[in-house]
Design a protein around this motif. Structure first.
Motif, PDB file in Angstrom:
ATOM      1  N   GLY A 102       0.688  -1.205  -0.021  1.00 18.02           N
ATOM      2  CA  GLY A 102      -0.550   0.376  -0.104  1.00 18.02           C
ATOM      3  C   GLY A 102       0.717   1.169   0.225  1.00 18.02           C
ATOM      4  N   GLY A 103       2.213   0.775   0.592  1.00 27.28           N
ATOM      5  CA  GLY A 103       2.930   2.723   0.919  1.00 27.28           C
ATOM      6  C   GLY A 103       3.680   2.533  -0.797  1.00 27.28           C
ATOM      7  N   LYS A 104       3.912   1.417  -1.145  1.00 30.50           N
ATOM      8  CA  LYS A 104       4.500   1.488  -2.484  1.00 30.50           C
ATOM      9  C   LYS A 104       3.678   2.156  -3.194  1.00 30.50           C
ATOM     10  CE  LYS A 104       7.699  -1.312  -3.550  1.00 30.50           C
ATOM     11  NZ  LYS A 104       8.417  -2.449  -3.992  1.00 30.50           N
ATOM     12  N   VAL A 105       2.445   1.612  -3.397  1.00 27.64           N
ATOM     13  CA  VAL A 105       1.877   2.336  -4.483  1.00 27.64           C
ATOM     14  C   VAL A 105       0.814   3.224  -4.582  1.00 27.64           C
ATOM     15  CG1 VAL A 105       1.610  -0.334  -5.372  1.00 27.64           C
ATOM     16  CG2 VAL A 105      -0.544   0.226  -4.351  1.00 27.64           C
ATOM     17  N   GLY A 106       0.458   3.575  -2.813  1.00 25.84           N
ATOM     18  CA  GLY A 106      -0.087   5.131  -2.578  1.00 25.84           C
ATOM     19  C   GLY A 106      -1.405   4.722  -2.003  1.00 25.84           C
ATOM     20  N   ALA A 107      -1.656   3.537  -1.840  1.00 28.41           N
ATOM     21  CA  ALA A 107      -3.165   2.836  -1.427  1.00 28.41           C
ATOM     22  C   ALA A 107      -3.195   3.357  -0.375  1.00 28.41           C
ATOM     23  CB  ALA A 107      -3.595   2.235  -2.480  1.00 28.41           C
ATOM     24  N   ASP A 108      -4.482   3.557   0.210  1.00 32.82           N
ATOM     25  CA  ASP A 108      -4.493   3.768   1.588  1.00 32.82           C
ATOM     26  C   ASP A 108      -4.654   2.065   2.211  1.00 32.82           C
ATOM     27  OD1 ASP A 108      -4.399   5.767   1.756  1.00 32.82           O
ATOM     28  OD2 ASP A 108      -6.762   6.140   1.654  1.00 32.82           O
ATOM     29  N   VAL A 109      -4.780   1.837   3.431  1.00 28.32           N
ATOM     30  CA  VAL A 109      -4.719   0.622   4.198  1.00 28.32           C
ATOM     31  C   VAL A 109      -5.225   0.859   5.558  1.00 28.32           C
ATOM     32  CG1 VAL A 109      -3.862  -1.998   4.789  1.00 28.32           C
ATOM     33  CG2 VAL A 109      -2.429  -0.912   3.451  1.00 28.32           C
ATOM     34  N   ILE A 110      -6.672  -0.249   5.358  1.00 27.90           N
ATOM     35  CA  ILE A 110      -7.406  -0.717   6.449  1.00 27.90           C
ATOM     36  C   ILE A 110      -6.739  -1.838   6.992  1.00 27.90           C
ATOM     37  CG2 ILE A 110     -10.045  -0.585   7.810  1.00 27.90           C
ATOM     38  CD1 ILE A 110      -8.520   2.439   6.101  1.00 27.90           C
ATOM     39  N   ALA A 111      -6.164  -2.427   8.016  1.00 19.57           N
ATOM     40  CA  ALA A 111      -5.481  -2.807   9.319  1.00 19.57           C
ATOM     41  C   ALA A 111      -5.935  -3.107  10.472  1.00 19.57           C
ATOM     42  CB  ALA A 111      -4.527  -3.270   8.551  1.00 19.57           C
ATOM     43  N   HIS A 112      -6.534  -3.989  11.369  1.00 24.08           N
ATOM     44  CA  HIS A 112      -6.399  -4.611  12.291  1.00 24.08           C
ATOM     45  C   HIS A 112      -6.148  -6.114  12.998  1.00 24.08           C
ATOM     46  CE1 HIS A 112     -11.611  -4.250  11.973  1.00 24.08           C
ATOM     47  NE2 HIS A 112     -11.014  -2.904  11.967  1.00 24.08           N
ATOM     48  N   GLN A 113      -6.240  -5.891  14.538  1.00 23.33           N
ATOM     49  CA  GLN A 113      -5.031  -6.305  14.516  1.00 23.33           C
ATOM     50  C   GLN A 113      -4.778  -7.932  14.264  1.00 23.33           C
ATOM     51  OE1 GLN A 113      -2.292  -5.637  16.937  1.00 23.33           O
ATOM     52  NE2 GLN A 113      -3.383  -3.220  16.274  1.00 23.33           N
ATOM     53  N   PRO A 114      -3.987  -8.749  14.516  1.00 22.27           N
ATOM     54  CA  PRO A 114      -4.053 -10.313  13.568  1.00 22.27           C
ATOM     55  C   PRO A 114      -4.910 -11.219  14.035  1.00 22.27           C
ATOM     56  CG  PRO A 114      -1.887  -8.950  13.607  1.00 22.27           C
ATOM     57  CD  PRO A 114      -2.677  -8.284  14.622  1.00 22.27           C
ATOM     58  N   GLY A 115      -5.061 -11.499  14.019  1.00 21.76           N
ATOM     59  CA  GLY A 115      -6.144 -12.346  14.929  1.00 21.76           C
ATOM     60  C   GLY A 115      -8.032 -11.855  15.164  1.00 21.76           C
ATOM     61  N   GLY A 116      -8.350 -11.061  14.448  1.00 17.66           N
ATOM     62  CA  GLY A 116      -9.343 -10.233  13.905  1.00 17.66           C
ATOM     63  C   GLY A 116     -10.536 -10.375  13.182  1.00 17.66           C
ATOM     64  N   ASP A 117     -10.885  -9.934  13.685  1.00 20.82           N
ATOM     65  CA  ASP A 117     -12.727  -9.495  12.808  1.00 20.82           C
ATOM     66  C   ASP A 117     -12.299 -10.177  11.421  1.00 20.82           C
ATOM     67  OD1 ASP A 117     -14.911 -11.150  11.408  1.00 20.82           O
ATOM     68  OD2 ASP A 117     -16.350  -9.522  12.548  1.00 20.82           O
ATOM     69  N   PRO A 118     -12.204 -10.691  10.366  1.00 25.82           N
ATOM     70  CA  PRO A 118     -11.950 -10.419   8.772  1.00 25.82           C
ATOM     71  C   PRO A 118     -13.448  -9.763   7.908  1.00 25.82           C
ATOM     72  CG  PRO A 118     -12.093 -12.545   8.657  1.00 25.82           C
ATOM     73  CD  PRO A 118     -12.167 -12.135  10.467  1.00 25.82           C
ATOM     74  N   GLY A 119     -14.236  -9.646   8.744  1.00 27.86           N
ATOM     75  CA  GLY A 119     -15.551  -9.191   8.101  1.00 27.86           C
ATOM     76  C   GLY A 119     -15.367  -8.135   8.533  1.00 27.86           C
ATOM     77  N   ALA A 120     -14.962  -7.607  10.149  1.00 26.46           N
ATOM     78  CA  ALA A 120     -15.227  -5.902  10.922  1.00 26.46           C
ATOM     79  C   ALA A 120     -14.043  -5.259   9.076  1.00 26.46           C
ATOM     80  CB  ALA A 120     -14.758  -6.429  11.985  1.00 26.46           C
ATOM     81  N   VAL A 121     -12.778  -5.892   9.133  1.00 26.39           N
ATOM     82  CA  VAL A 121     -11.602  -5.346   8.145  1.00 26.39           C
ATOM     83  C   VAL A 121     -13.187  -4.825   7.255  1.00 26.39           C
ATOM     84  CG1 VAL A 121      -9.589  -5.335   7.499  1.00 26.39           C
ATOM     85  CG2 VAL A 121     -10.291  -6.490   9.566  1.00 26.39           C
ATOM     86  N   ALA A 122     -12.917  -5.713   6.877  1.00 29.26           N
ATOM     87  CA  ALA A 122     -14.095  -5.626   4.954  1.00 29.26           C
ATOM     88  C   ALA A 122     -15.285  -4.055   5.846  1.00 29.26           C
ATOM     89  CB  ALA A 122     -14.460  -6.323   4.744  1.00 29.26           C
ATOM     90  N   TYR A 123     -15.968  -4.137   6.448  1.00 31.71           N
ATOM     91  CA  TYR A 123     -16.793  -2.873   6.920  1.00 31.71           C
ATOM     92  C   TYR A 123     -15.960  -1.769   6.568  1.00 31.71           C
ATOM     93  CZ  TYR A 123     -20.443  -0.453   9.290  1.00 31.71           C
ATOM     94  OH  TYR A 123     -21.103   0.680   9.863  1.00 31.71           O
ATOM     95  N   ASP A 124     -14.506  -1.935   8.055  1.00 32.88           N
ATOM     96  CA  ASP A 124     -13.958  -1.097   7.795  1.00 32.88           C
ATOM     97  C   ASP A 124     -13.812   0.135   6.669  1.00 32.88           C
ATOM     98  OD1 ASP A 124     -15.038  -0.730  10.317  1.00 32.88           O
ATOM     99  OD2 ASP A 124     -13.252  -0.846  11.621  1.00 32.88           O
ATOM    100  N   ALA A 125     -12.997  -1.139   5.746  1.00 31.69           N
ATOM    101  CA  ALA A 125     -11.858  -0.477   4.481  1.00 31.69           C
ATOM    102  C   ALA A 125     -13.579   0.234   3.559  1.00 31.69           C
ATOM    103  CB  ALA A 125     -11.859  -2.040   3.673  1.00 31.69           C
TER     104      ALA A 125
END
Length: 252
Positions: A102-125
């Motif tokens: 994301g840093g290399k291509v200029g895109a924002d990255v939305i991430a949670h802590q490892p082991g978190g809920d993937p659905g919540a990450v998708a929602y926030d993204a």
């Protein structure tokens, strides 16, 4: 029978009883190959309003995260904004890799802590895509869980979460497969296709040594279009699939 055997059988019927010169034979082989692949040349269209949501699936090691970065670069290099969702929360390395790209291509990255809920990450993204006026939200997903059924249910959950935020989303569900993986590619297309209605394939690691007709087999057996070919390690090494060029390489 595979595509090669199917083409061979059809041409044997057509040419029965007469001598065929090589140019005519190659021309007919090309025509048959294009019949399998010609429906695969439709790029993703960005939505007129709100972000276009792209969900990317594939087994670990297929080149999935790199392909996501390349898709994002295709947007950011044109002045468009892309948000990446690190929904492969089961591997800390996958989150770190997406942040790096994301840093290399200029895109924002939305991430949670490892082991978190993937659905919540998708929602926030997706929410971030809206608030930041992004043209696209591209969601990375897990490639392996403890069981196949766990993985496929997790993917379906992400799909549902995204669809509740934006009716009709995700607008694309791309499967990334390693072009060098041979018959495993067909197996992966079948399994992921049973879990989600795939809209396209990204063939990663595609070069002159990996041109064994994978696109033809997928297009024929699953009617899932091949959208892009990953041709190298750089962010710009992603090209839209062109059936004519592909078949020329296949026969070259």
């Amino acid at each position: 029978a595979g595509p090669a055997n199917e083409i061979k059988a059809e041409l044997q019927k057509e040419f029965r009883g007469r001598v065929v010169q090589l140019p005519e034979l190659l021309s007919q082989v090309k025509r048959k190959l294009l019949e399998f692949t010609e429906q695969t040349e439709n790029p993703i269209e960005l939505q007129a309003e709100g972000p276009t949501v792209v969900m990317v699936v594939g087994v670990n090691g297929s080149g999935k995260t790199t392909s996501i970065a390349k898709l994002a670069y295709g947007l950011t290099s044109q002045g468009k904004r892309a948000v990446l969702g690190a929904a492969d929360t089961f591997r800390a390395a996958a989150i770190d890799q997406l942040k790096h790209w994301g840093g290399k291509v200029g895109a924002d990255v939305i991430a949670h802590q490892p082991g978190g809920d993937p659905g919540a990450v998708a929602y926030d993204a997706v929410k971030a895509g809206y608030s930041r006026c992004a043209q696209a939200v591209i969601i990375d997903t897990a490639g392996r869980l403890h069981t196949k059924s766990n993985l496929m249910e997790e993917l379906r959950k992400i799909d549902r979460v995204v669809g509740r935020i934006i009716p009709g989303a995700p607008h694309a569900r791309l499967l990334v497969v390693d072009a060098t993986a041979g018959q495993n590619v067909i197996h992966q297309a079948r399994e992921f296709g049973e879990a989600l209605p795939l809209t396209g394939i990204v063939l990663s690691k595609f070069d002159s040594s990996a041109r064994g007709g994978t696109a033809v087999a997928i297009a024929r057996d699953f009617h899932v279009p091949v959208r892009w070919l990953g041709t190298g390690e750089r962010a710009e090494d992603l090209e839209p699939f062109d059936a004519d060029v592909y078949v020329e390489k296949l026969l070259g």
